[in-house]
Scaffold this active site. Structure first.
Site, short mmCIF file in Angstrom:
data_model
loop_
_atom_site.label_atom_id
_atom_site.label_comp_id
_atom_site.label_asym_id
_atom_site.label_seq_id
_atom_site.Cartn_x
_atom_site.Cartn_y
_atom_site.Cartn_z
N LYS A 37 0.84 -1.10 -0.05
CA LYS A 37 0.06 -0.25 0.04
C LYS A 37 0.82 1.28 -0.08
O LYS A 37 2.00 1.35 0.76
CB LYS A 37 -1.14 0.09 1.28
CG LYS A 37 -2.12 1.09 1.23
CD LYS A 37 -2.78 0.79 2.65
CE LYS A 37 -3.78 1.90 2.46
NZ LYS A 37 -4.98 1.86 3.56
N SER A 47 -9.97 2.45 2.86
CA SER A 47 -8.96 3.12 2.09
C SER A 47 -8.12 2.14 1.40
O SER A 47 -7.37 2.59 0.24
CB SER A 47 -8.21 3.94 3.01
OG SER A 47 -7.44 3.39 3.86
N SER A 71 -10.40 0.35 7.40
CA SER A 71 -9.71 0.35 5.78
C SER A 71 -9.03 -0.79 5.40
O SER A 71 -8.63 -1.04 4.24
CB SER A 71 -8.59 1.34 5.84
OG SER A 71 -9.37 2.59 5.88
#
Lengths: 95, 493
Positions: free
Chosen positions: B78, B159, B183
């Site tokens: 990420k 997210s 998330s």
């Protein structure tokens, strides 16, 4: 509690975010909606409750008081938008 | 043999060790899959050369008998994790071009364990969002589509949207995610994969771009429970560079994994039955309860009375911490700078931050600034910190009645891009079931449970006691064996 346009400008100033008149007008109802929604927390009885600051019990550790880092000036400055003479450079602040 | 990209973390690790294929073949297959899937916008940076270099080291290690735990396995990282020599932006334009000179502890741990890096995964800007639409680099498109014949692009959740899409589309066998208020779990549920947020403090936050420091926690997202256990073992561990890191040994989650949950008490919190949730969510929840009962668990109805206050509590605490953390983006030390036509230092700060931050990030910084400002601190921030203590106390008490909790992960299946982006509070409600465990710092995992009428995945959440990742993973495995979830998105990209 709700905010007015003067407060929105004040918050933006505190947060160091430039806002146009149009953005202030758009932010006003958005911020008031959110602030109105979180208002419901006022109804919770919190008498005698300590505010929570750490979710998992943990102790503050102290490390040995000795130099463990440094001499990496080039790395520290590597991503600076403007670096001069081994320093971060910013617009002049003293006349 | 099936395509290499159809394999998960364990299958690749073991197949590589057994000599079924080389690490080079694995890296080539995933690099090609990543390049062929740009229509998903899952990656903001692709690093095929790094995946290949790690694969070459893995092949050499195998030849010389020096295999590491994740040798041969390429992963997606990420964009919230600092990666040495590879642009790291938290998907914010304000950090465009920022190239760290060091690795975050979590991504560094994975690389040290022999894993390769396929690239940096797209996400909501600074992890603030539930749909990936706040990314400064455009939204990620979910590999899933509704079965109604329409091609409306759907959100992969957020997210960690790029992370979720990459695993679901089989362009990465496993990825890192981060979870501040759901998330990891909500996107995992939206795309039919598995993701676990461990206990706060298990994974170091060093080098992870900070959003809300008392909540932020890294975790793995992968195809199944075992793959998550393997990855989490490599990611977790004490780190003196993070003052909130837990100084505890990392358990052998994979070796100890067991689907035998006979006698475990699984609590069903009544406050998680909320109005306006589609009937299908209740249906998979009931099905999940039946599976847990079938596995020998005892089902008990329990109460977490302050659940309804978790979301507003979160939306005071998280923006407050964010307003402080994001003060560092000032155009001086890293990222972009914008100089206005006139003015000095303050005007430069204001212009830089106005140009660099997106609308949702600005909104949260301003809410956070307001609730921390003189005269409002007690009414908002302090009150929220007290309610947070009550939410944590609810969980403490419920553990006297049960060992784990089973709840829905999200209040709906994936929605279409644009559907909620104009209504911040509707977007925030996505995390209504995920946020309480975050506020209490508890381990929580989403596992795929089934499909809804439109053919979209739905997930259920398992929450455990602090430090009981093993209990969560074990229950997840028992669940997974009964759910038999094999549905996958048809490739259109």
């Amino acid at each position: 509690m709700s905010v007015d346009t003067a407060t929105v400008r004040h918050i933006a100033r505190l947060a160091r975010i430039a806002v146009s008149d149009g953005e202030v007008e758009a932010l006003l109802p958005e911020l008031n909606n959110i602030l109105g929604w979180v208002e419901q927390l006022q109804e919770v009885d919190v008498a005698g409750v300590e505010p929570m600051t750490a979710v998992i019990p943990n102790r503050q550790r102290l490390r040995a008081d000795e130099v463990s880092d440094g001499a990496i000036r080039e790395q520290v400055l590597a991503n600076a938008p403007v670096a001069e003479h081994g320093f971060f450079a910013v617009p002049k602040v003293i006349e | 043999m099936s395509a290499i990209t159809d394999l998960g973390v364990k299958a690749i690790r073991d197949g590589f060790r057994n000599g079924d294929f080389s690490a080079r073949e694995v890296a080539d297959a995933f690099n090609a899959a990543v390049a062929a899937a740009r229509g998903l916008n899952a990656f903001v940076v692709e690093t095929p050369e790094l995946a290949l270099a790690a694969a070459e080291r893995a092949d050499e290690a195998r030849a010389s008998g020096n295999l590491k735990p994740l040798s041969g396995v390429p992963l997606g990282i990420k964009d919230l994790f600092a990666t040495k020599g590879v642009q790291t932006t938290a998907s914010s334009r304000i950090l465009e071009g920022f190239t760290p000179t060091y690795d975050s502890t979590v991504s560094g741990n994975l690389l040290a364990a022999g894993a390769g890096m396929l690239g940096k995964l797209n996400m909501d800007e600074f992890a603030m969002g539930s749909s990936n639409e706040t990314s400064g680099f455009g939204p990620v498109i979910s590999p899933w589509r509704r079965s109604d014949g329409g091609n409306a692009p759907l959100t992969p959740g957020g997210s960690s949207g790029g992370s979720a899409a990459a695993v679901a589309a089989r362009i990465a066998p496993g990825v890192t995610g981060t979870d501040t208020g759901g998330s990891i779990r909500q996107p995992a549920a939206f795309v039919g994969i598995t993701g676990i947020k461990p206990t706060y403090g298990r994974c170091s936050r060093y080098g992870m771009v900070a959003f809300a420091s008392s909540l932020d926690q890294a975790g793995p997202m992968a195809r199944d429970v075992r793959d998550c256990a393997i990855m989490l073992e490599a990611m977790a561990g004490f780190d003196p560079k993070d003052s909130t890191s837990l100084d505890l040994p990392v358990p052998q989650w994979e070796a100890n994994l067991s689907a035998d949950i006979r006698g475990k008490r699984i609590g069903i919190p009544r406050e998680y039955r909320i109005e306006g949730v589609p009937e299908e969510i209740d249906r998979v929840w009931e099905q999940g309860i039946a599976w847990m009962r079938d596995a020998g668990a005892e089902i008990v109805e329990v109460s977490l009375p302050h659940t309804r206050y978790a979301l507003p509590t979160y939306y005071i605490i998280a923006p407050a911490e964010a307003s402080s953390n994001l003060a560092r983006y000032d155009g001086v030390r890293y990222g972009r700078r914008k100089m206005p036509g006139q003015g000095g230092l303050t005007e430069m700060y204001e212009a830089t931050r106005a140009a660099g931050f997106g609308a949702e990030v600005k909104r949260r910084i301003m809410i956070g600034t307001y609730v921390l400002s003189a005269g409002f601190y007690d009414a908002y921030f302090n009150q929220a910190q007290k309610v947070r203590a009550l939410i944590a106390r609810d969980f403490e008490r419920v553990w006297e009645e049960c060992d784990l909790l089973l709840t829905p992960t999200a209040p709906s299946a994936a929605f279409a891009l644009g559907e909620k982006s104009n209504d911040p509070i509707a977007m925030y409600l996505n995390d209504v079931f995920a946020v309480p465990a975050s506020l209490a710092g508890l381990p929580a995992m989403s596992v795929p449970a089934g499909l809804d009428k439109q053919g979209l995945p739905l997930g259920l959440q398992i929450i455990g006691r602090a430090l009981d990742e093993q209990g969560v993973l074990d229950a997840g495995l028992a669940f997974e064996q009964r759910a038999g979830f094999t549905a996958r998105a048809e490739a259109w990209w």
